[in-house]
Scaffold this active site. Structure first.
Site, mmCIF file in Angstrom:
data_model
loop_
_atom_site.group_PDB
_atom_site.id
_atom_site.type_symbol
_atom_site.label_atom_id
_atom_site.label_comp_id
_atom_site.label_asym_id
_atom_site.label_seq_id
_atom_site.Cartn_x
_atom_site.Cartn_y
_atom_site.Cartn_z
ATOM 1 N N HIS A 85 0.816 -1.214 0.000
ATOM 2 C CA HIS A 85 0.000 0.000 0.000
ATOM 3 C C HIS A 85 0.854 1.270 0.000
ATOM 4 O O HIS A 85 0.339 2.375 -0.223
ATOM 5 C CB HIS A 85 -0.930 -0.001 1.218
ATOM 6 N N ASP A 139 -2.230 1.936 -4.815
ATOM 7 C CA ASP A 139 -3.498 2.373 -4.252
ATOM 8 C C ASP A 139 -4.548 1.267 -4.373
ATOM 9 O O ASP A 139 -4.505 0.453 -5.307
ATOM 10 C CB ASP A 139 -4.007 3.623 -4.970
#
Length: 426
Positions: A398, A402
């Site tokens: 992450h 995204d």
């Protein structure tokens, strides 16, 4: 008599030290030229160290799990004559494609019948049972140890016929055939209390796996995304291709189709085919698609790499996946074959379960996990029909990827697999 001292060899690529993973000999053993003496572990690959001489082992230079510097004394062997008075490095480590040690030892013995004066290992006694000291740990792979435990066999009582006396699955079968087990004991014995313990050092490949998994979970910000895919159409295509071309080109599994789907989807999502250097704070996106294929072996999880998957056909990918998997399972995969992946594909086949949460193969930023295929009733155009369904359980970093991009990437793979003709439309 003389002494031949073998030093830890330079395995290359600037490696200054390696981990001694396992001895295949002990003090007092007679060895022949090219017999494997020890396994050592680099960053990823296991390497065999063979003997350059015939002789008797008189000293070992380290213990399994010990990290040894290149050039340090590995083993001392007593040889006929004056010996090698000058300490020498071990011969070049066994390459990935060389034949198994057992076959090489046999070839040496057959090709040198005239060297009768040289020490030779004592001939193995016949029969599957052998007496060992209570604390002596016989050579055996983790899979063989588990099999013996499941069968209720004391491994120290089984004669090993593998290289350096290693106990094989076939030896367990021979032991059972001789009636040496407690198989005929009353069923109540299965409920007897047990108080035995076994301490297993975390060394070699298992240590490397533990370090990499810990590093990945501590450094990356993992998140997982699961999507359901209807694989009925692609399974029909796979069956058709195998029926038509299987005999001449080889059978196709689902994996080469998944590799192809990755290649096509990555054209629109290049951020997934990347490595993240979190120390330099640099993301490197790559045009080449080097797909790591997670493979289970006796020594643990390994990730051989299908290089330039973007340039391979289905059958080319299938052949390379099969070749690399066999090399990894046999401990013969080279360092180059186990490094350099840009994205990883992991599958447990029929054991894949419904959902999984794969751990990233750092410094990659994406890993695609394949779950098992199951038949389920589904509603299609208002009708309940039986379809073959499969989940993809994928993880992403992450810090780089995204959530929306990850979802769109997996949806793209889903579309390609559910409409398999689109895998080949340019």
């Amino acid at each position: 008599m003389g002494t031949h001292v073998i030093k830890m060899p330079d395995i290359g690529e600037g490696i200054a030290e390696v981990e001694l993973s396992q001895w295949h000999v002990k003090v007092g053993d007679l060895v022949v030229e090219d017999q494997v003496l020890a396994d050592v572990m680099t960053d990823k690959a296991m390497v065999d160290i063979p003997s350059p001489v015939h002789g008797k082992v008189i000293a070992l230079g380290g213990q399994p799990g010990e990290v040894m510097a290149v050039g340090s004394v590995l083993i001392s062997i007593e040889v006929e004559g004056a010996g090698n008075l000058k300490e020498s490095a071990a011969p070049a480590p066994v390459a990935a494609k060389e034949p198994p040690a057992a076959a090489k030892v046999e070839a040496v013995v057959e090709s040198k019948p005239a060297a009768a004066a040289a020490p030779r290992p004592a001939p193995a006694c016949q029969g599957p049972m052998v007496a060992r000291e209570a604390d002596e740990r016989p050579l055996a792979s983790p899979a063989v140890r588990k099999h013996a435990l499941d069968l209720g066999i004391q491994l120290r009582l089984v004669r090993g016929t593998g290289p350096a006396g290693r106990v094989l699955h076939e030896d367990l079968d021979a032991y059972l055939a001789q009636g040496q087990t407690n198989a005929s004991a009353p069923a109540a014995a299965a409920y007897a209390q047990r108080h035995d313990e076994e301490q297993i050092p975390v060394i070699g490949m298992r240590r490397k796996i533990a370090q990499r998994m810990q590093d990945a979970t501590q450094r990356a910000a993992h998140f997982s995304y699961v999507e359901e895919i209807d694989v009925t159409a692609i399974e029909e295509l796979r069956a058709h291709l195998n029926e038509k071309h299987g005999a001449s080109r080889g059978k196709l599994t689902l994996l080469p189709f998944l590799v192809r789907a990755l290649v096509v989807a990555l054209r629109d999502f290049p951020q997934m085919n990347a490595r993240y250097d979190d120390e330099a704070q640099v993301i490197t996106r790559l045009g080449a698609v080097h797909v790591g294929v997670a493979t289970q072996s006796d020594v643990g999880l390994m990730v051989p790499v299908v290089r330039h998957a973007e340039a391979r056909s289905l059958w080319d990918s299938a052949a390379e996946i099969s070749r690399l998997a066999n090399a990894a399972r046999n401990g013969k995969a080279s360092r180059d074959e186990l490094s350099g992946s840009t994205i990883t594909l992991t599958s447990l086949g029929a054991l894949g379960g419904i959902v999984s949460t794969p751990v990233l193969n750092l410094p990659e930023v994406a890993i695609v996990g394949v779950n098992k295929i199951v038949e389920r009733p589904m509603v299609v155009k208002g009708q309940v029909v039986i379809r073959k369904m499969m989940n993809l359980s994928s993880s992403f970093d992450h810090r780089v990827v995204d959530g929306m991009d990850a979802a769109l990437f997996i949806q793209a793979i889903r579309g390609l697999l559910e409409q398999p003709a689109t895998l080949f439309v340019e």
